[in-house]
Design a protein around this motif. Structure first.
Motif, short mmCIF file in Angstrom:
data_model
loop_
_atom_site.label_atom_id
_atom_site.label_comp_id
_atom_site.label_asym_id
_atom_site.label_seq_id
_atom_site.Cartn_x
_atom_site.Cartn_y
_atom_site.Cartn_z
N ALA A 40 0.83 -1.20 0.00
CA ALA A 40 0.00 0.00 0.00
C ALA A 40 0.87 1.24 0.00
CB ALA A 40 -0.93 0.00 1.20
N ASP A 41 2.06 1.14 0.56
CA ASP A 41 2.99 2.25 0.53
C ASP A 41 3.48 2.40 -0.91
OD1 ASP A 41 4.56 4.30 1.41
OD2 ASP A 41 6.21 3.05 2.08
N LYS A 42 4.05 3.55 -1.21
CA LYS A 42 4.48 3.78 -2.59
C LYS A 42 5.66 2.90 -2.99
CE LYS A 42 6.22 7.93 -0.45
NZ LYS A 42 6.03 9.35 -0.30
N ARG A 43 6.34 2.32 -1.99
CA ARG A 43 7.41 1.39 -2.32
C ARG A 43 6.82 0.00 -2.45
NH1 ARG A 43 12.10 4.00 -1.26
NH2 ARG A 43 11.74 5.92 -0.15
N ASP A 44 7.30 -0.73 -3.42
CA ASP A 44 6.75 -2.06 -3.64
C ASP A 44 7.62 -3.14 -3.02
OD1 ASP A 44 4.40 -1.65 -4.86
OD2 ASP A 44 5.17 -1.72 -6.88
N VAL A 45 6.97 -4.08 -2.39
CA VAL A 45 7.65 -5.27 -1.93
C VAL A 45 7.37 -6.33 -3.00
CG1 VAL A 45 7.76 -7.01 -0.11
CG2 VAL A 45 7.37 -4.61 0.47
N SER A 46 8.38 -7.08 -3.37
CA SER A 46 8.20 -7.98 -4.52
C SER A 46 7.20 -9.10 -4.22
CB SER A 46 9.54 -8.60 -4.92
OG SER A 46 9.91 -9.58 -3.98
N ALA A 47 6.66 -9.65 -5.30
CA ALA A 47 5.66 -10.72 -5.16
C ALA A 47 6.23 -11.91 -4.41
CB ALA A 47 5.18 -11.13 -6.54
N GLU A 48 7.50 -12.22 -4.69
CA GLU A 48 8.11 -13.38 -4.03
C GLU A 48 8.22 -13.16 -2.52
OE1 GLU A 48 11.85 -14.66 -5.58
OE2 GLU A 48 12.08 -16.21 -4.05
N VAL A 49 8.60 -11.95 -2.15
CA VAL A 49 8.69 -11.65 -0.72
C VAL A 49 7.32 -11.77 -0.07
CG1 VAL A 49 9.17 -9.81 0.95
CG2 VAL A 49 10.74 -10.20 -0.94
N LEU A 50 6.30 -11.28 -0.76
CA LEU A 50 4.94 -11.36 -0.22
C LEU A 50 4.53 -12.82 -0.01
CD1 LEU A 50 3.00 -8.58 -2.14
CD2 LEU A 50 4.12 -8.46 0.07
N GLU A 51 4.86 -13.63 -0.98
CA GLU A 51 4.52 -15.06 -0.86
C GLU A 51 5.25 -15.69 0.33
OE1 GLU A 51 5.37 -16.94 -4.59
OE2 GLU A 51 3.93 -15.67 -5.65
N ARG A 52 6.50 -15.33 0.47
CA ARG A 52 7.28 -15.88 1.59
C ARG A 52 6.73 -15.41 2.94
NH1 ARG A 52 12.45 -17.80 0.98
NH2 ARG A 52 12.98 -18.33 -1.15
N ILE A 53 6.33 -14.14 2.97
CA ILE A 53 5.75 -13.61 4.21
C ILE A 53 4.48 -14.38 4.57
CG2 ILE A 53 4.53 -11.61 5.17
CD1 ILE A 53 6.62 -9.84 3.74
N GLU A 54 3.63 -14.59 3.57
CA GLU A 54 2.38 -15.31 3.82
C GLU A 54 2.63 -16.73 4.28
OE1 GLU A 54 0.14 -14.62 0.23
OE2 GLU A 54 -0.84 -12.89 1.14
N ALA A 55 3.64 -17.36 3.68
CA ALA A 55 3.97 -18.73 4.09
C ALA A 55 4.53 -18.74 5.51
CB ALA A 55 4.98 -19.31 3.11
N GLU A 56 5.42 -17.79 5.79
CA GLU A 56 6.05 -17.73 7.11
C GLU A 56 5.02 -17.51 8.22
OE1 GLU A 56 8.55 -14.34 7.56
OE2 GLU A 56 9.33 -14.96 9.51
N LEU A 57 4.05 -16.68 7.94
CA LEU A 57 3.05 -16.35 8.96
C LEU A 57 1.87 -17.33 8.96
CD1 LEU A 57 2.97 -12.47 8.48
CD2 LEU A 57 4.15 -13.75 10.26
N GLY A 58 1.90 -18.25 8.05
CA GLY A 58 0.82 -19.24 7.97
C GLY A 58 -0.49 -18.64 7.49
N LEU A 59 -0.39 -17.56 6.72
CA LEU A 59 -1.60 -16.87 6.29
C LEU A 59 -2.35 -17.63 5.20
CD1 LEU A 59 -0.30 -13.18 6.24
CD2 LEU A 59 -1.62 -14.35 8.01
N ASN A 60 -1.70 -18.64 4.63
CA ASN A 60 -2.38 -19.42 3.60
C ASN A 60 -3.14 -20.61 4.20
OD1 ASN A 60 -1.36 -17.78 1.53
ND2 ASN A 60 0.59 -18.88 1.58
N ASP A 61 -2.95 -20.84 5.50
CA ASP A 61 -3.65 -21.95 6.14
C ASP A 61 -5.14 -21.63 6.22
OD1 ASP A 61 -1.22 -23.11 6.48
OD2 ASP A 61 -0.95 -22.42 8.55
#
Lengths: 310, 545
Positions: A40-61
């Protein structure tokens, strides 16, 4: 008394359970995730990082699995780890709860010290200039947005008079507390003044007051022994409700004054979809509200022994 | 080929880039400037800098590797340093922690010689192992740290990330102060390794378990206190590697995004420098005293209305061009944004090395817009839904452009959502159009990858698909000749300009307000709020002295 406490405890546990369930489910189903908030910030976090974050936090469970994990932790007193800061939510809350509590106490103190006497004397001198002035003040206090009142106070006491700092927490001293406390206390002060006035007027019209007066009781004794005590039962509810809601209701003031409270943590965490932090902040606010209400209920017993809970 | 620190020698390529950037910026009158002579006088040590982290009421993390938030990076300037740094004087990246870098003939291997006087706040000297460990930490298997994408082009990075290798083969220690980085393909490491997300950290401090509440780096100030949601402070680091710096004895950041309160605090002299909102800019610019301390900066962010090219009517380039011709951006910038923006003339912003100063922006030409729509067979008009947040730069701008679009037969309906929801909808390809501000620098190729057809939707949000464009970018990426590279970058930017996958609106004009007693505040086009705090000094009139 013990029965009252046990019953309140049970009600509190039930309330907490309902609130945390609702919050968890709501934040899980509404659009937007912690990962999307990072873009949401004007800086972008890459798609791969986002996927890793979701996996790390278990957000896909699945939702039930995530909720079960959260509740299992909560049952052991573990509020979880913030998605954003990667720190235990309990650690994040510890400093903020104290800051919010200090602010709430100072604000309610201001409200009681100003609102109670104003309302009382306004009632005692009904129709006088004091009554009119008090009611004008009360209506104004309730109408003025806290944000604007805070800015006016900043303007006068910081910018023009240089008496107090504009914002910040400082080293935890009184200097930084005064302006946010007054700002937060204005609306409760106004409400208290109105409530006190109404309560005193109602009590003044009571049969027992008329009886006491007809028996020749001095005005001073009448006020102290009968009037104040009976009117205070009615006022106590307002104080309790206002105080109880201050922890969660001070968001605007906390943000305006850069005050490190629970309210601003809640708002930031909502924006980030940081569910553990949101849950932790709401839990604290709810528990505080329940605690204050329980204390008010117990205070009734002390102030008016006729009151009994079943 | 040898690079030396900025203060010594600039490489030919960087010099060229800097020159191009300066020329480009000057051409549109957007070069950063300070109304007051900021550098006047001899720097004077002492005092406490009162700064602001102005984009939220809390920091996301004190671990610089873990956060890509602008205000976290602003604070990191006080405590951390990266291998490279952004030099606002030349608008380019320069070596920070190394005295020199040698580049192999194929442009893939960079060998660095670290300065021998860099110490962490815990007293230990910074050595090559720290650089390798810091980068390896970011790339560790299971890592979700923000800078992964910065380092993914290092040889062996992906294998290490995937747990297939024990080390990152492209990171090699030569001796205690010398190491090399080998990339899979040519890359400019300066663009990748200058932000706080790639800061060099001491392993023992990070692994101590207290790093998130007691950060240790090699920056100009040592950490003192963090009151979450309110303030973070530090004191001067006596063993800081830049002689005589920092000038201030201490630093405090107030953490707040309340611009009304910041305005009062600034006027009351409680803070030394702050960024301004649109309204604040108007008031300060009109004030004879406050205006003297304004620093205007053309930031490398491009505000635009993105269009989903997989949806009608945006699959037709004529419609996209028509939208660009239909709206009078000058009046929106002047009246709504109070001139706190520079009109966009393409995707790459004015300070970018790839900016083409000769390009003319889309003119305000409703007749041409109508003609294009008619050519596209849309004589009966067309409508679409634009997803926006409630910010002035989003909903406000959409509301302002609505009558212009209506005049050429385009009906636009706003859908107001919260920022995170907007991003999710864009990334899923659900939003037909949207308003956003994209970071478009300093690496122009990276900025143009926003339209690379091989990138996922979360990067190529418009869903722009054009192999010819991809080929230009790849050629630019592969070429070592700086002049040729700039030429290709401009060609790619021109391509995007013509294809108009977005409505080009503006480049943000960030405005810093500084107190009369503050000197040395730089105009950082990558983010104005990220101030090089080691060079800021306070004169005798500062209240905090």
């Amino acid at each position: 008394m013990l029965n009252v406490l046990l019953r309140r405890l049970f009600q509190a546990a039930l309330t907490v359970l309902v609130v945390v369930t609702l919050v968890f489910v709501l934040f899980s189903v509404i659009p937007g995730t912690y990962a999307s908030s990072l873009q949401a910030d004007k800086r972008d976090v890459s798609a791969e990082v986002l996927e890793r974050i979701e996996a790390e936090l278990g957000l896909n469970d699945p939702l039930p699995q995530r909720f079960g994990r959260y509740m299992a932790g909560l049952a052991q007193g573990d509020l979880g780890v913030s998605y954003a800061t990667k720190r235990p939510v309990a650690d994040m809350l510890s400093g903020r709860v104290w800051a919010s509590f200090r602010l709430a106490c100072a604000a309610i103190l201001f409200a009681v010290c100003i609102g109670l006497p104003l309302g009382f004397f306004a009632a005692m001198r009904r129709g006088s200039w004091l009554d009119t002035a008090t009611m004008t003040l009360a209506v104004s206090g309730l109408s003025i947005p806290a944000f604007w009142a805070g800015l006016v106070l900043m303007y006068v006491f910081s910018l023009k008079l240089h008496w107090l700092p504009t914002f910040g927490y400082g080293s935890g001293g009184l200097k930084h507390l005064i302006l946010p406390a007054i700002t937060l206390g204005i609306a409760p002060m106004a409400l208290l003044a109105r409530t006190t006035r109404a309560a005193v007027l109602e009590t003044l019209n009571s049969d027992f007051i008329r009886t006491a007066r007809s028996k020749g009781m001095s005005e001073r004794r009448l006020v102290l022994r009968h009037l104040a005590r009976n009117a205070f039962v009615l006022v106590l509810t307002t104080i309790g409700l206002q105080f109880g809601s201050m922890l969660g209701g001070s968001v605007v003031i906390e943000k305006l004054f850069a005050w490190p409270g629970v309210g601003s943590l809640l708002i930031d965490s909502v924006g980030l979809r940081d569910i553990p932090a949101v849950q932790g902040a709401i839990l604290v606010i709810v528990l505080f509200f329940l605690l204050i209400n329980t204390l008010v209920d117990l205070a009734y017993l002390v102030v008016d022994p006729r009151i009994r809970y079943r | 080929m040898t690079h030396s620190p900025a203060s010594l020698v600039l490489s030919r390529r960087r010099m060229l880039a800097a020159m191009l950037a300066s020329t480009a910026a000057a051409a549109v009158g957007a070069i950063p400037f300070a109304a007051r002579a900021q550098e006047a006088g001899t720097p004077r040590p002492g005092g406490t800098l009162q700064m602001v982290a102005p984009f939220g009421s809390a920091l996301q993390s004190l671990d610089p590797h873990a956060t890509y938030e602008s205000q976290d990076m602003a604070v990191s300037k006080a405590f951390h340093r990266s291998l490279y740094n952004w030099d606002s004087a030349t608008n380019s990246v320069v070596l920070e922690l190394a005295s020199e870098v040698k580049v192999s003939d194929d442009g893939k291997t960079f060998t660095y010689k670290l300065l021998d006087n860099i110490y962490f706040h815990n007293g230990r000297q910074l050595v090559a192992d720290d650089v390798i460990w810091s980068y390896s930490r970011i790339l560790a298997p299971g890592s979700s740290l923000s800078a992964i994408s910065n380092l993914q082009n290092i040889k062996g990075a992906q294998d290490y990330l995937d747990g297939k290798a024990d080390t990152v083969t492209g990171l090699a220690k030569i001796d205690d102060l010398t190491f090399s980085i080998t990339f899979d393909s040519f890359a400019d490491p300066g663009f990748l390794l200058f932000e706080a997300v790639t800061a060099i950290l001491p392993r023992e401090a990070v692994e101590s378990g207290t790093f998130l509440s007691n950060p240790v780096g090699c920056g100009p100030f040592t950490f003192v206190e963090h009151i979450e949601g309110s303030r973070i402070s530090g004191k001067k680091f006596d063993k800081y590697f830049k002689a005589g710096k920092p000038y201030a004895d201490a630093i405090e950041f107030t953490i707040t995004d309340d611009y009304s309160a910041l305005d009062v605090a600034f006027r009351a002299g409680e803070i030394d420098a702050t960024v301004l909102s649109e309204n604040g800019y108007v008031l300060y610019a009109q004030d004879p005293e406050l205006s003297k301390g304004l620093i205007e900066i053309a930031e490398m962010f491009t505000r635009h209305m993105g269009m989903n090219l997989d949806m009608k009517p945006f699959d037709d380039v004529r419609v996209r061009q028509a939208i660009n011709y239909a709206v009078d951006r000058d009046i929106i910038i002047e009246k709504l944004l109070k001139n706190k923006a520079f009109k966009a003339v393409g995707w790459l912003p004015t300070p970018s090395s790839g900016f083409d100063p000769d390009r003319k922006p889309y003119a305000f030409d409703p007749e041409k817009a109508k003609a294009l729509l008619a050519e596209a067979g849309l004589t009966d008009g067309v409508s679409f839904e634009a997803w926006v947040t409630d910010a002035t730069s989003s909903l406000g701008v959409l509301q302002a452009m609505t009558p212009f679009l209506a005049a050429v037969g385009i009906t636009v309906t706003p859908k107001v959502v919260e920022a995170g929801v907007l991003v999710e909808a864009i990334n899923k390809g659900e939003a037909p159009a949207w308003f956003r501000s994209n970071g478009t620098g300093p690496d122009p190729i990276s900025a143009l990858r926003s339209f690379d057809s091989r990138r996922p939707r979360s990067t190529n949000r418009a869903g722009f698909k054009d192999t010819a464009f991809d080929a230009i970018l790849d050629e630019a990426m592969a070429t070592l000749d700086p002049a040729k590279r700039v030429e290709l970058v401009r060609k790619a930017d021109a391509y995007i300009f013509d294809q108009a996958p977005v409505w080009f609106h503006n480049y943000n004009k960030a405005v810093l307000a500084t107190q009369p007693w503050v000197h040395g505040v730089d105009a950082n086009v990558t983010e104005a709020a990220i101030i090089e705090v080691d060079q800021v000094w306070l004169d005798e009139n500062a209240p905090s002295r």
